[in-house]
Design an enzyme around this catalytic site. Structure first.
Site, PDB file in Angstrom:
ATOM      1  N   LYS A 161      54.727 -31.079  11.308  1.00  0.00           N
ATOM      2  CA  LYS A 161      55.932 -31.783  10.865  1.00  0.00           C
ATOM      3  C   LYS A 161      55.732 -33.271  11.167  1.00  0.00           C
ATOM      4  O   LYS A 161      56.124 -33.775  12.225  1.00  0.00           O
ATOM      5  CB  LYS A 161      57.156 -31.190  11.580  1.00  0.00           C
TER       6      LYS A 161
HETATM    7  N1  PMP Z   1      60.104 -27.195   4.996  1.00  0.00           N
HETATM    8  C1  PMP Z   1      60.183 -28.510   5.301  1.00  0.00           C
HETATM    9  C2  PMP Z   1      59.325 -29.482   4.557  1.00  0.00           C
HETATM   10  C3  PMP Z   1      61.064 -28.942   6.306  1.00  0.00           C
HETATM   11  O1  PMP Z   1      61.170 -30.237   6.612  1.00  0.00           O
HETATM   12  C4  PMP Z   1      61.877 -27.991   6.969  1.00  0.00           C
HETATM   13  C5  PMP Z   1      62.841 -28.451   8.044  1.00  0.00           C
HETATM   14  N2  PMP Z   1      62.216 -28.557   9.296  1.00  0.00           N
HETATM   15  C6  PMP Z   1      61.752 -26.636   6.622  1.00  0.00           C
HETATM   16  C7  PMP Z   1      60.845 -26.283   5.636  1.00  0.00           C
HETATM   17  C8  PMP Z   1      62.541 -25.590   7.341  1.00  0.00           C
HETATM   18  O2  PMP Z   1      62.041 -25.432   8.640  1.00  0.00           O
HETATM   19  P1  PMP Z   1      62.967 -24.984   9.860  1.00  0.00           P
HETATM   20  O3  PMP Z   1      63.630 -23.725   9.435  1.00  0.00           O
HETATM   21  O4  PMP Z   1      62.010 -24.794  10.978  1.00  0.00           O
HETATM   22  O5  PMP Z   1      63.935 -26.077  10.096  1.00  0.00           O
END
Ligand code: PMP
Length: 312
Positions: A161
């Site tokens: 991320k």
């Molecule tokens: N894909 C992307 C590109 C994201 O930024 C997020 C948000 N973090 C998600 C998927 C969903 O991930 P999560 O459920 O861990 O928040």
């Protein structure tokens, strides 16, 4: 959706609690010029058993994993980051909030190599309601297939991320909103369905769930993982190692997004195509209800998903 010092009085930076006004970085920060930061987005829910960080362990683990390809050493332990987050929630009396930890290369020189740049770390928490609006949770949203493609995982680690990756999310999301849609849905370099700008996507067909495989250049979403477990606990079959074509979206019975910010948001239209009967479908509703029940009640069956915050 903006927030300012009225909402966020204190921010944790590199081991210190600082006032909003003092939470500043130098303009020659490496991370600002090259997008070399990694971050997380989690939620603290005000459960019936008290405020609790949802799946905090997994968010912390993903933060440390995101740092790896960039050879970034975070100067704080998971325990220290947890304590800092809890203290921010305590000091600001925010039993329900969004939590944003970030680590980034600070200033040393502005060569692309961050070798001599310090790693800086910060955490902020703030009140944040439904990311795509309350109405979105109930009635669903219209999404546009973006003309932008996701980064391929052969070009940049898409399972990390990383701050720099989000210019792609911004382009896709803004293009969608300019065209009257609430959010984008982004295909990967191969043209398969990948994810939203900040959400994973699920498809329901003939009572079974499908979500793109991790090999499709997506983020390994923690809500994706929670929803897979919830759906399986409810007796559904979940196919999480598949690729999904653009055409399959049109003929899906139901579609929905998942994310820490977006939670479980139904999708009622893709471009001009109405999905199912154009409202929140029954499987989406059942899973969404169970998700919200879990974060409200923190039930014993899902006890390991909660890190309680003592407000005293
Ligand atoms: N894909 C992307 C590109 C994201 O930024 C997020 C948000 N973090 C998600 C998927 C969903 O991930 P999560 O459920 O861990 O928040």
């Amino acid at each position: 959706m903006g927030f300012d010092e009225m909402d966020v009085e204190t921010i944790w930076m590199d081991g210190e609690f600082v006032d909003w006004d003092e939470a500043q970085v130098h303009v020659l920060t490496h991370g600002l010029h090259y997008g070399s930061g990694i971050f997380e987005g989690a939620r603290c829910y005000d459960t019936e058993k008290g405020p609790a960080l949802f799946r905090w362990e997994e968010h912390l683990e993903r933060l440390f994993h995101s740092a790896k390809p960039y050879e970034m050493d975070i100067d704080f332990t998971k325990e220290e980051l947890t304590e800092a987050t809890k203290e921010l929630i305590r000091r600001q009396e925010l039993p329900s909030c969004y939590v944003r930890p970030i680590a980034y290369y600070g200033y040393n020189s502005l060569g692309v190599s961050p070798k001599d740049c310090p790693t800086r770390t910060a955490i902020a928490v703030w009140p944040w309601g439904a990311y795509l609006g309350e109405d979105a949770l109930e009635n669903g949203i219209d999404v546009m297939i973006s003309s932008w493609r996701k980064h391929a995982s052969s070009q940049i680690p898409t399972n990390a991320k990383t701050t720099g990756l989000y210019v792609n999310s911004m382009l896709a999301g803004e293009e969608a909103r300019r065209n009257g849609y609430a959010e984008a849905l982004v295909l990967n370099k191969e043209g398969h369905v990948a994810e939203g700008p900040g959400e994973n996507v699920f498809l329901v067909r003939d009572g079974e769930l499908y979500t793109p495989a991790l090999s499709e250049s997506i983020l390994d979403g923690i809500t994706r993982d929670s929803v897979i477990q919830i759906a399986e606990d409810l007796g559904y079959t979940v196919h999480d190692n598949v690729s999904i074509s653009r055409g399959e979206l049109n003929t899906a019975d139901e579609l929905f997004f998942t994310g820490s910010a977006a939670e479980v948001t139904p999708i009622r239209k893709v471009d001009n195509v109405v999905i199912g009967d154009g409202s929140r479908g029954p499987v989406t509703e059942e899973i969404q209800q169970k998700f919200f029940e879990i974060v409200e009640e923190a039930p014993d069956e899902y006890a390991e998903w909660f890190e309680f915050v003592d407000l005293e």
